[in-house]
Design a protein around this motif. Sequence first.
Motif, PDB file in Angstrom:
ATOM      1  N   ARG A 161       7.015 -16.386  -6.923  1.00 30.82           N
ATOM      2  CA  ARG A 161       6.793 -17.572  -7.759  1.00 30.82           C
ATOM      3  C   ARG A 161       8.143 -18.131  -8.200  1.00 30.82           C
ATOM      4  NH1 ARG A 161       1.772 -15.771 -11.763  1.00 30.82           N
ATOM      5  NH2 ARG A 161       0.222 -15.489 -10.110  1.00 30.82           N
ATOM      6  N   GLY A 162       8.857 -18.757  -7.290  1.00 34.94           N
ATOM      7  CA  GLY A 162      10.147 -19.350  -7.615  1.00 34.94           C
ATOM      8  C   GLY A 162      11.188 -18.295  -7.915  1.00 34.94           C
ATOM      9  N   GLU A 163      11.724 -18.314  -9.150  1.00 36.30           N
ATOM     10  CA  GLU A 163      12.777 -17.380  -9.558  1.00 36.30           C
ATOM     11  C   GLU A 163      12.217 -16.022  -9.981  1.00 36.30           C
ATOM     12  OE1 GLU A 163      16.110 -18.097  -9.320  1.00 36.30           O
ATOM     13  OE2 GLU A 163      15.324 -19.869  -8.283  1.00 36.30           O
ATOM     14  N   ALA A 164      10.905 -15.886  -9.965  1.00 35.61           N
ATOM     15  CA  ALA A 164      10.273 -14.638 -10.394  1.00 35.61           C
ATOM     16  C   ALA A 164       9.261 -14.186  -9.342  1.00 35.61           C
ATOM     17  CB  ALA A 164       9.574 -14.834 -11.736  1.00 35.61           C
ATOM     18  N   ALA A 165       8.870 -12.941  -9.476  1.00 32.68           N
ATOM     19  CA  ALA A 165       7.762 -12.409  -8.687  1.00 32.68           C
ATOM     20  C   ALA A 165       6.673 -12.010  -9.670  1.00 32.68           C
ATOM     21  CB  ALA A 165       8.198 -11.203  -7.863  1.00 32.68           C
ATOM     22  N   TYR A 166       5.427 -12.105  -9.228  1.00 34.00           N
ATOM     23  CA  TYR A 166       4.286 -11.677 -10.035  1.00 34.00           C
ATOM     24  C   TYR A 166       3.811 -10.340  -9.486  1.00 34.00           C
ATOM     25  CZ  TYR A 166      -0.274 -11.400 -12.183  1.00 34.00           C
ATOM     26  OH  TYR A 166      -1.367 -10.962 -12.889  1.00 34.00           O
ATOM     27  N   PHE A 167       3.534  -9.399 -10.388  1.00 34.87           N
ATOM     28  CA  PHE A 167       3.058  -8.062 -10.051  1.00 34.87           C
ATOM     29  C   PHE A 167       1.636  -7.942 -10.567  1.00 34.87           C
ATOM     30  CE2 PHE A 167       2.503  -3.614 -11.413  1.00 34.87           C
ATOM     31  CZ  PHE A 167       2.872  -2.934 -10.261  1.00 34.87           C
ATOM     32  N   GLY A 168       0.702  -7.598  -9.716  1.00 36.38           N
ATOM     33  CA  GLY A 168      -0.683  -7.472 -10.137  1.00 36.38           C
ATOM     34  C   GLY A 168      -1.464  -6.525  -9.249  1.00 36.38           C
ATOM     35  N   MET A 169      -2.753  -6.458  -9.489  1.00 40.56           N
ATOM     36  CA  MET A 169      -3.680  -5.636  -8.706  1.00 40.56           C
ATOM     37  C   MET A 169      -3.132  -4.219  -8.492  1.00 40.56           C
ATOM     38  SD  MET A 169      -5.870  -6.909  -5.394  1.00 40.56           S
ATOM     39  CE  MET A 169      -4.658  -6.517  -4.154  1.00 40.56           C
ATOM     40  N   PHE A 170      -2.518  -3.680  -9.522  1.00 45.62           N
ATOM     41  CA  PHE A 170      -1.883  -2.362  -9.453  1.00 45.62           C
ATOM     42  C   PHE A 170      -2.946  -1.297  -9.673  1.00 45.62           C
ATOM     43  CE2 PHE A 170       1.388   0.539 -11.733  1.00 45.62           C
ATOM     44  CZ  PHE A 170       1.622   1.244 -10.566  1.00 45.62           C
ATOM     45  N   ALA A 171      -3.070  -0.407  -8.721  1.00 43.87           N
ATOM     46  CA  ALA A 171      -4.075   0.649  -8.831  1.00 43.87           C
ATOM     47  C   ALA A 171      -3.560   1.937  -8.211  1.00 43.87           C
ATOM     48  CB  ALA A 171      -5.371   0.225  -8.130  1.00 43.87           C
ATOM     49  N   VAL A 172      -3.791   3.030  -8.909  1.00 45.20           N
ATOM     50  CA  VAL A 172      -3.512   4.377  -8.417  1.00 45.20           C
ATOM     51  C   VAL A 172      -4.825   5.138  -8.495  1.00 45.20           C
ATOM     52  CG1 VAL A 172      -2.234   6.522  -8.828  1.00 45.20           C
ATOM     53  CG2 VAL A 172      -1.119   4.317  -9.226  1.00 45.20           C
ATOM     54  N   ARG A 173      -5.135   5.895  -7.478  1.00 43.66           N
ATOM     55  CA  ARG A 173      -6.362   6.695  -7.513  1.00 43.66           C
ATOM     56  C   ARG A 173      -6.462   7.449  -8.838  1.00 43.66           C
ATOM     57  NH1 ARG A 173      -7.089  10.107  -2.122  1.00 43.66           N
ATOM     58  NH2 ARG A 173      -7.591   8.378  -0.753  1.00 43.66           N
ATOM     59  N   PRO A 174      -7.618   7.373  -9.505  1.00 43.09           N
ATOM     60  CA  PRO A 174      -7.748   7.983 -10.835  1.00 43.09           C
ATOM     61  C   PRO A 174      -7.333   9.452 -10.895  1.00 43.09           C
ATOM     62  CG  PRO A 174      -9.657   6.629 -10.375  1.00 43.09           C
ATOM     63  CD  PRO A 174      -8.843   6.678  -9.105  1.00 43.09           C
ATOM     64  N   GLU A 175      -7.706  10.241  -9.905  1.00 40.16           N
ATOM     65  CA  GLU A 175      -7.392  11.667  -9.953  1.00 40.16           C
ATOM     66  C   GLU A 175      -5.906  11.955  -9.753  1.00 40.16           C
ATOM     67  OE1 GLU A 175      -8.638  10.852  -5.647  1.00 40.16           O
ATOM     68  OE2 GLU A 175      -9.252  10.174  -7.627  1.00 40.16           O
ATOM     69  N   PRO A 211      -4.248   5.793   1.927  1.00 43.66           N
ATOM     70  CA  PRO A 211      -3.886   4.957   0.777  1.00 43.66           C
ATOM     71  C   PRO A 211      -4.231   5.631  -0.545  1.00 43.66           C
ATOM     72  CG  PRO A 211      -5.051   3.667   2.429  1.00 43.66           C
ATOM     73  CD  PRO A 211      -5.179   5.110   2.831  1.00 43.66           C
ATOM     74  N   VAL A 212      -3.234   5.712  -1.430  1.00 39.71           N
ATOM     75  CA  VAL A 212      -3.449   6.313  -2.746  1.00 39.71           C
ATOM     76  C   VAL A 212      -3.137   5.335  -3.884  1.00 39.71           C
ATOM     77  CG1 VAL A 212      -3.104   8.693  -1.983  1.00 39.71           C
ATOM     78  CG2 VAL A 212      -1.142   7.354  -2.800  1.00 39.71           C
ATOM     79  N   VAL A 268       0.861  -1.178   0.000  1.00 43.04           N
ATOM     80  CA  VAL A 268       0.000   0.000   0.000  1.00 43.04           C
ATOM     81  C   VAL A 268       0.896   1.226   0.000  1.00 43.04           C
ATOM     82  CG1 VAL A 268      -1.760   1.292   1.273  1.00 43.04           C
ATOM     83  CG2 VAL A 268      -1.803  -1.205   1.292  1.00 43.04           C
ATOM     84  N   ALA A 269       0.651   2.135  -0.919  1.00 44.22           N
ATOM     85  CA  ALA A 269       1.353   3.418  -0.952  1.00 44.22           C
ATOM     86  C   ALA A 269       0.422   4.445  -0.318  1.00 44.22           C
ATOM     87  CB  ALA A 269       1.693   3.814  -2.379  1.00 44.22           C
ATOM     88  N   GLU A 270       0.951   5.163   0.657  1.00 49.44           N
ATOM     89  CA  GLU A 270       0.156   6.168   1.350  1.00 49.44           C
ATOM     90  C   GLU A 270       0.774   7.550   1.198  1.00 49.44           C
ATOM     91  OE1 GLU A 270      -1.820   3.814   5.073  1.00 49.44           O
ATOM     92  OE2 GLU A 270       0.193   4.614   5.388  1.00 49.44           O
TER      93      GLU A 270
END
Length: 182
Positions: A88-102, A79-80, A72-74
């Motif tokens: 995931r083993g040798e990698a990381a998964y990046f998802g659910m990325f959201a920034v406040r629209p405004e 939270p904004v 969470v970025a605040e």
Amino acid sequence: MDIAPASARVHLTFRDATEADVPVLVGLVESAYRGDASRAGWTTEADILQGQRTDAAGVREVLESPSGRVLVAERDGEPVACCQLEHRGEAAYFGMFAVRPELQGAGLGKVIIAEAERTAREDWGVGEMHMTVISVREELIAWYERRGYRRTGKLTPFPYGDERFGIPQRDDLAFELLVKDL
């Protein structure tokens, strides 16, 4: 970490999400991608998907995963933005990325993705970050490419008929795997 958007200097703090954050995270993700509120930013999926992007159960599932976390970025304790990281083993998964629209377009996304990459590299020692993006989202894919991600051409079918992921407004949706060396 400080960044300088067009309007003012912004200080962001990062922390791991907790169960208490679930309602705020659902609202943040929904506002960034679905419905009329999402049109205030540039990441909207409102023209290609209706319905929900996530729900409390989906966010809770990520939080409860032993291999995952939500950053969470605040700004000033509020939270904004957020993103999911999953080891995931040798990698990381990046998802659910959201920034406040405004706040989109002010440089926050660059700072948040850099922090996510740093966190995955330092905490898990991974050499790659993976993500999936809806393949018709050319502007979004181009943004990730400018951050060093590359298209792989590996597609996964969109889960048509599963309204937990939204109600498609077109029949050509698929997820493309993007990868970045860390």
